[in-house]
Design a protein around this motif. Sequence first.
Motif, PDB file in Angstrom:
ATOM      1  N   ARG A 108       6.192   3.656  -0.154  1.00 50.18           N
ATOM      2  CA  ARG A 108       4.748   3.923  -0.555  1.00 50.18           C
ATOM      3  C   ARG A 108       4.585   5.324  -1.747  1.00 50.18           C
ATOM      4  O   ARG A 108       4.178   5.115  -2.774  1.00 50.18           O
ATOM      5  CB  ARG A 108       3.850   4.314   0.469  1.00 50.18           C
ATOM      6  N   ALA A 198       0.986  -5.432  -7.761  1.00 49.32           N
ATOM      7  CA  ALA A 198      -0.188  -5.453  -6.946  1.00 49.32           C
ATOM      8  C   ALA A 198      -0.199  -5.790  -5.758  1.00 49.32           C
ATOM      9  O   ALA A 198      -0.748  -5.341  -4.651  1.00 49.32           O
ATOM     10  CB  ALA A 198      -1.293  -6.157  -7.867  1.00 49.32           C
ATOM     11  N   THR A 199       0.613  -6.819  -5.293  1.00 49.66           N
ATOM     12  CA  THR A 199       0.974  -7.481  -4.376  1.00 49.66           C
ATOM     13  C   THR A 199       1.397  -6.543  -3.272  1.00 49.66           C
ATOM     14  O   THR A 199       1.049  -6.156  -2.231  1.00 49.66           O
ATOM     15  CB  THR A 199       1.899  -8.689  -4.185  1.00 49.66           C
ATOM     16  N   THR A 201       1.721  -3.174  -3.493  1.00 49.66           N
ATOM     17  CA  THR A 201       0.703  -1.973  -3.285  1.00 49.66           C
ATOM     18  C   THR A 201      -0.153  -2.428  -2.135  1.00 49.66           C
ATOM     19  O   THR A 201      -0.845  -1.607  -1.325  1.00 49.66           O
ATOM     20  CB  THR A 201       0.005  -1.575  -4.630  1.00 49.66           C
ATOM     21  N   GLU A 202      -0.850  -3.627  -2.433  1.00 47.42           N
ATOM     22  CA  GLU A 202      -1.837  -4.112  -1.373  1.00 47.42           C
ATOM     23  C   GLU A 202      -1.291  -4.126  -0.020  1.00 47.42           C
ATOM     24  O   GLU A 202      -1.952  -3.762   0.999  1.00 47.42           O
ATOM     25  CB  GLU A 202      -2.411  -5.392  -1.795  1.00 47.42           C
ATOM     26  N   GLU A 205      -1.223  -0.430   1.358  1.00 47.51           N
ATOM     27  CA  GLU A 205      -2.486  -0.236   1.598  1.00 47.51           C
ATOM     28  C   GLU A 205      -3.146  -0.642   2.907  1.00 47.51           C
ATOM     29  O   GLU A 205      -3.801   0.012   3.701  1.00 47.51           O
ATOM     30  CB  GLU A 205      -3.354  -0.339   0.452  1.00 47.51           C
ATOM     31  N   ARG A 206      -2.504  -2.010   3.352  1.00 45.40           N
ATOM     32  CA  ARG A 206      -3.290  -2.714   4.428  1.00 45.40           C
ATOM     33  C   ARG A 206      -2.578  -2.678   5.701  1.00 45.40           C
ATOM     34  O   ARG A 206      -2.994  -2.916   6.852  1.00 45.40           O
ATOM     35  CB  ARG A 206      -3.757  -4.082   3.883  1.00 45.40           C
ATOM     36  N   LEU A 224       0.266 -10.370   4.822  1.00 43.86           N
ATOM     37  CA  LEU A 224      -0.951 -10.602   4.176  1.00 43.86           C
ATOM     38  C   LEU A 224      -1.275 -11.834   3.930  1.00 43.86           C
ATOM     39  O   LEU A 224      -2.456 -12.264   3.391  1.00 43.86           O
ATOM     40  CB  LEU A 224      -0.533  -9.913   2.777  1.00 43.86           C
ATOM     41  N   ARG A 226       0.603 -13.844   2.101  1.00 42.52           N
ATOM     42  CA  ARG A 226       1.123 -14.336   0.637  1.00 42.52           C
ATOM     43  C   ARG A 226       2.502 -14.884   0.864  1.00 42.52           C
ATOM     44  O   ARG A 226       3.301 -14.608   1.538  1.00 42.52           O
ATOM     45  CB  ARG A 226       1.043 -13.052  -0.131  1.00 42.52           C
TER      46      ARG A 226
END
Length: 262
Positions: A108, A198-199, A201-202, A205-206, A224, A226
């Motif tokens: 991260r 973006a994937t 990073t998400e 974050e989650r 996620l 995905r």
Amino acid sequence: MSDQSPVDSAEPALRPPAGRTAAVVPAAGKGVRLGPGTPKALRELGGTPMLVHAVRALARSRAVALVVVVAPPDATDSVRAMLDGFPLPGATELAVVAGGATRQESVRLGLQALPPEVDVVLVHDAARPLVPVDTVDAVVAAVRAGAPAVVPALPVTDTVKQIAEDPHRPAGAPEPVAATPERALLRAVQTPQGFDRATLTEAHERITGAGEGATDCAGMVERLGRPVVLVPGHEEAFKVTRPLDLVLAEAVLARRRATDGF
């Protein structure tokens, strides 16, 4: 007078330029299974620290514009000085940032250090120093083709047993078998793992890391919901975890130097 329509004669629309690809190399761990002494990433392989081999392996890919090494918080200056003693091939840029207490936190922090134009991110184990450039290129190409998460992997050659979970079982006690997974459907994953930025990073974050999820960014993306796809890995991209792995890595490096001038 030509009957060609304006649409037929128009120039094809130009595609927007692709962003940059960067690699994050978490190297803040101790690597205790390799034995006491120098942190695993700084152990020498053929007279050169494993971390240097890993960074060079990524830099050999023309797709990788930047490598961010995530170092122990108390050793960023010394790691940077060490890496500066081994110039990278090509025009790849290098940065060193301080890591965290866990691998997930270190990744991260590496992500946060990337410039905004980076849209594809590789995450690579410093303990996989001999990954071939073709594997790196294949992962980047698959992400660029539209996959949000890409992992190099090899078929599993050993039969695998799943054991019954028992948190109270003493270490070394016999372990009851719960199942035998179908080996043909199993794969052993390697790195670099590649992601749409973006994937990834998400996911960081989650998703709160626990168990294997804390050491596998692709597993976080799976959580996620995905898609994650596999590309062929390479037998020389193995992880140097135990003393015997270091012996094997020395043998592979010696063969490369003898045959390829590596």
